[in-house]
Every structure is written in structure tokens, then in C-alpha cells.
Write a protein that holds these residues in place. Structure first.
Motif, PDB file in Angstrom:
ATOM      1  N   LEU A 127      -8.277 -10.551   2.311  1.00  0.00           N
ATOM      2  CA  LEU A 127      -8.710  -9.485   1.971  1.00  0.00           C
ATOM      3  C   LEU A 127      -8.019  -8.194   1.878  1.00  0.00           C
ATOM      4  O   LEU A 127      -7.701  -7.797   0.766  1.00  0.00           O
ATOM      5  N   LEU A 128      -6.894  -7.818   3.107  1.00  0.00           N
ATOM      6  CA  LEU A 128      -6.509  -6.427   3.229  1.00  0.00           C
ATOM      7  C   LEU A 128      -5.156  -6.981   2.679  1.00  0.00           C
ATOM      8  O   LEU A 128      -4.840  -6.031   1.231  1.00  0.00           O
ATOM      9  N   VAL A 129      -4.760  -8.163   2.366  1.00  0.00           N
ATOM     10  CA  VAL A 129      -3.110  -8.187   1.508  1.00  0.00           C
ATOM     11  C   VAL A 129      -3.746  -8.475   0.237  1.00  0.00           C
ATOM     12  O   VAL A 129      -3.141  -7.557  -0.523  1.00  0.00           O
ATOM     13  N   VAL A 130      -4.859  -8.771  -0.302  1.00  0.00           N
ATOM     14  CA  VAL A 130      -5.739  -8.302  -2.095  1.00  0.00           C
ATOM     15  C   VAL A 130      -5.701  -6.741  -2.260  1.00  0.00           C
ATOM     16  O   VAL A 130      -5.493  -6.736  -3.371  1.00  0.00           O
ATOM     17  N   ALA A 131      -6.712  -6.330  -0.935  1.00  0.00           N
ATOM     18  CA  ALA A 131      -6.365  -5.083  -1.666  1.00  0.00           C
ATOM     19  C   ALA A 131      -5.278  -4.033  -1.819  1.00  0.00           C
ATOM     20  O   ALA A 131      -5.510  -3.093  -2.865  1.00  0.00           O
ATOM     21  N   VAL A 132      -4.744  -4.032  -0.596  1.00  0.00           N
ATOM     22  CA  VAL A 132      -3.123  -3.647  -0.718  1.00  0.00           C
ATOM     23  C   VAL A 132      -2.721  -3.963  -1.796  1.00  0.00           C
ATOM     24  O   VAL A 132      -2.493  -3.075  -2.749  1.00  0.00           O
ATOM     25  N   ARG A 133      -2.450  -5.355  -2.459  1.00  0.00           N
ATOM     26  CA  ARG A 133      -2.173  -5.625  -3.958  1.00  0.00           C
ATOM     27  C   ARG A 133      -2.909  -5.026  -4.796  1.00  0.00           C
ATOM     28  O   ARG A 133      -1.656  -4.451  -5.793  1.00  0.00           O
ATOM     29  N   VAL A 134      -3.871  -5.300  -5.163  1.00  0.00           N
ATOM     30  CA  VAL A 134      -4.491  -4.479  -5.862  1.00  0.00           C
ATOM     31  C   VAL A 134      -4.181  -2.948  -6.165  1.00  0.00           C
ATOM     32  O   VAL A 134      -4.025  -1.663  -7.502  1.00  0.00           O
ATOM     33  N   GLY A 135      -4.223  -2.038  -5.097  1.00  0.00           N
ATOM     34  CA  GLY A 135      -3.884  -0.553  -5.162  1.00  0.00           C
ATOM     35  C   GLY A 135      -2.987  -0.363  -5.549  1.00  0.00           C
ATOM     36  O   GLY A 135      -2.164   0.686  -6.173  1.00  0.00           O
ATOM     37  N   ILE A 136      -1.380  -0.909  -5.109  1.00  0.00           N
ATOM     38  CA  ILE A 136      -0.588  -0.954  -5.895  1.00  0.00           C
ATOM     39  C   ILE A 136      -0.453  -1.045  -6.930  1.00  0.00           C
ATOM     40  O   ILE A 136       0.306  -0.337  -7.413  1.00  0.00           O
ATOM     41  N   ASP A 137      -0.570  -1.673  -7.391  1.00  0.00           N
ATOM     42  CA  ASP A 137      -1.109  -2.208  -9.225  1.00  0.00           C
ATOM     43  C   ASP A 137      -1.321  -1.364  -9.661  1.00  0.00           C
ATOM     44  O   ASP A 137      -0.783  -1.341 -10.850  1.00  0.00           O
ATOM     45  N   ILE A 138      -2.088  -1.194  -9.086  1.00  0.00           N
ATOM     46  CA  ILE A 138      -3.291   0.205 -10.027  1.00  0.00           C
ATOM     47  C   ILE A 138      -2.226   2.020 -10.208  1.00  0.00           C
ATOM     48  O   ILE A 138      -1.743   1.651 -11.231  1.00  0.00           O
ATOM     49  N   VAL A 139      -1.322   2.035  -8.768  1.00  0.00           N
ATOM     50  CA  VAL A 139      -0.511   3.143  -9.049  1.00  0.00           C
ATOM     51  C   VAL A 139       0.745   2.514  -9.669  1.00  0.00           C
ATOM     52  O   VAL A 139       1.295   3.321 -10.635  1.00  0.00           O
ATOM     53  N   ALA A 140       1.453   1.519  -9.081  1.00  0.00           N
ATOM     54  CA  ALA A 140       2.631   0.949 -10.066  1.00  0.00           C
ATOM     55  C   ALA A 140       2.146   0.656 -11.403  1.00  0.00           C
ATOM     56  O   ALA A 140       3.141   1.347 -12.854  1.00  0.00           O
ATOM     57  N   VAL A 141       0.929   0.291 -11.895  1.00  0.00           N
ATOM     58  CA  VAL A 141       0.876   0.456 -13.777  1.00  0.00           C
ATOM     59  C   VAL A 141       0.637   2.038 -14.292  1.00  0.00           C
ATOM     60  O   VAL A 141       0.972   2.287 -15.296  1.00  0.00           O
ATOM     61  N   GLN A 142       0.512   3.126 -13.001  1.00  0.00           N
ATOM     62  CA  GLN A 142       0.507   4.025 -13.722  1.00  0.00           C
ATOM     63  C   GLN A 142       1.641   4.571 -14.148  1.00  0.00           C
ATOM     64  O   GLN A 142       1.637   5.398 -15.009  1.00  0.00           O
ATOM     65  N   LEU A 143       2.896   4.363 -13.224  1.00  0.00           N
ATOM     66  CA  LEU A 143       3.392   5.094 -13.174  1.00  0.00           C
ATOM     67  C   LEU A 143       4.448   4.002 -14.322  1.00  0.00           C
ATOM     68  O   LEU A 143       5.958   4.733 -14.578  1.00  0.00           O
TER      69      LEU A 143
END
Length: 170
Positions: free
Chosen positions: A109-125
Motif C-alpha cells: 500500500l505504501l508503494v501505491v501511495a508513493v506512486r499516486v503522489g509521484i504521478d500527481i506531481v509529474a502530471v502537474q509538471l
């Protein structure tokens, strides 16, 4: 929301449930453990190549971070794995069963949460490919590949009678 997004969400939920189940159940330790990660990795790469989406520098950076986090967490899961002897049978040549249990599920679940967080930042960029199904499968495959490698290494040391650290036998 288009059909592709709904399909990715459905696939994500299915993978979460499947991996969660497998984290908490005893599974024979053997060469067949490589099958799922290799299939996921190949399908992920094929999906990325077949999507026709450009891979930007931001996508590459996000993918690299996700792969490192996923692989490191997979190694941690492999270290956390518990082992127990498996009764000899004609159906399998495995001598051990393993599971990572609830801590393995928490790490997943930590892997999933980190992935979602990175995706949100990456999409914003400005990244686009990082949210694709192919990347999701590739990150999952990295986690599972490293986890399997550590578990098989530890099982081999158990076979040789070498201590494998804690936790081990249940």
C-alpha cells in the motif's frame, strides 16, 4: 472519463486486491514465482510502446523514481518474508512456503501511495505517459521481481542450512 481511464482504474483495483491476497497467504517458493512479474513487465513495456504517447524527461524521471521505490520496497518485502517447510508432494518440487503477511501488505500500500503522489506531481509538471497502464504494470513488475529474487535467495540459503536473518521460519 473515457474508457481507457476506467479500464486503468479497474485494472488497478484488481491488482491491489490480488497482490493484497497473495501477500497474506502461504505460497510455494520456486521458479514459478518469476512468472507473474515477467508477464507484467512484458505487458507493461508492450503497452507503453504501443500507446504512441511520447515519453518526456519528466515521465522518465518519475518512472525512474517509481522504479527505485518499487524495487526497494520489493527487497524489503523479501526480507520480511516468513518461511515454513512444505510437505513433499508430487505436485511441486518446492521445499518451502513463504508469505510476507500484513507488513508486506502495508508495504504494498505504501508503494501505491508513493506512486499516486509521484504521478500527481509529474502530471502537474506536464508528464503524460507516467499515468499509463503500461507504467503501472512496469512498476508492479519491478516490485515483484526484486521481492521474488530476495525470497528465492533466502530459500536457497535455508536449503543450504545458512541462517537467513529474521524473520524466517514460522
Amino acid at each position: 472519463m473515457d474508457l481507457n481511464v476506467l479500464g486503468s482504474i479497474g485494472l488497478g483495483i484488481l491488482i491491489l486486491v490480488w497482490v493484497g491476497y497473495r501477500q497474506t497467504t502461504w505460497r510455494p517458493v520456486g521458479a514459478t514465482m518469476w512468472r507473474l512479474p515477467l508477464i507484467l513487465g512484458l505487458v507493461g513495456i508492450a503497452s507503453m510502446l504501443g500507446s504512441g504517447m511520447p515519453l518526456s524527461g519528466i515521465d522518465l524521471a518519475a518512472l525512474a523514481i517509481e522504479l527505485v521505490v518499487s524495487a526497494a520496497t520489493g527487497a524489503w518485502m523479501g526480507v520480511l518474508a516468513h518461511f515454513r517447510p512444505l510437505a513433499p508432494s508430487d505436485a511441486t518440487s518446492a521445499r518451502w512456503e513463504s508469505r510476507t503477511g500484513w507488513w508486506g501488505l502495508a508495504l504494498w500500500l505504501l508503494v501505491v501511495a508513493v506512486r499516486v503522489g509521484i504521478d500527481i506531481v509529474a502530471v502537474q509538471l506536464g508528464a503524460g505517459m507516467v499515468t499509463s497502464t503500461g507504467v503501472i504494470l512496469l512498476v508492479l513488475a519491478a516490485n515483484r521481481l526484486v521481492r521474488v529474487g530476495v525470497i528465492l535467495n533466502r530459500a536457497g540459503r535455508l536449503d543450504a542450512g545458512t541462517p537467513v536473518g529474521q524473520p524466517t521460519l514460522v
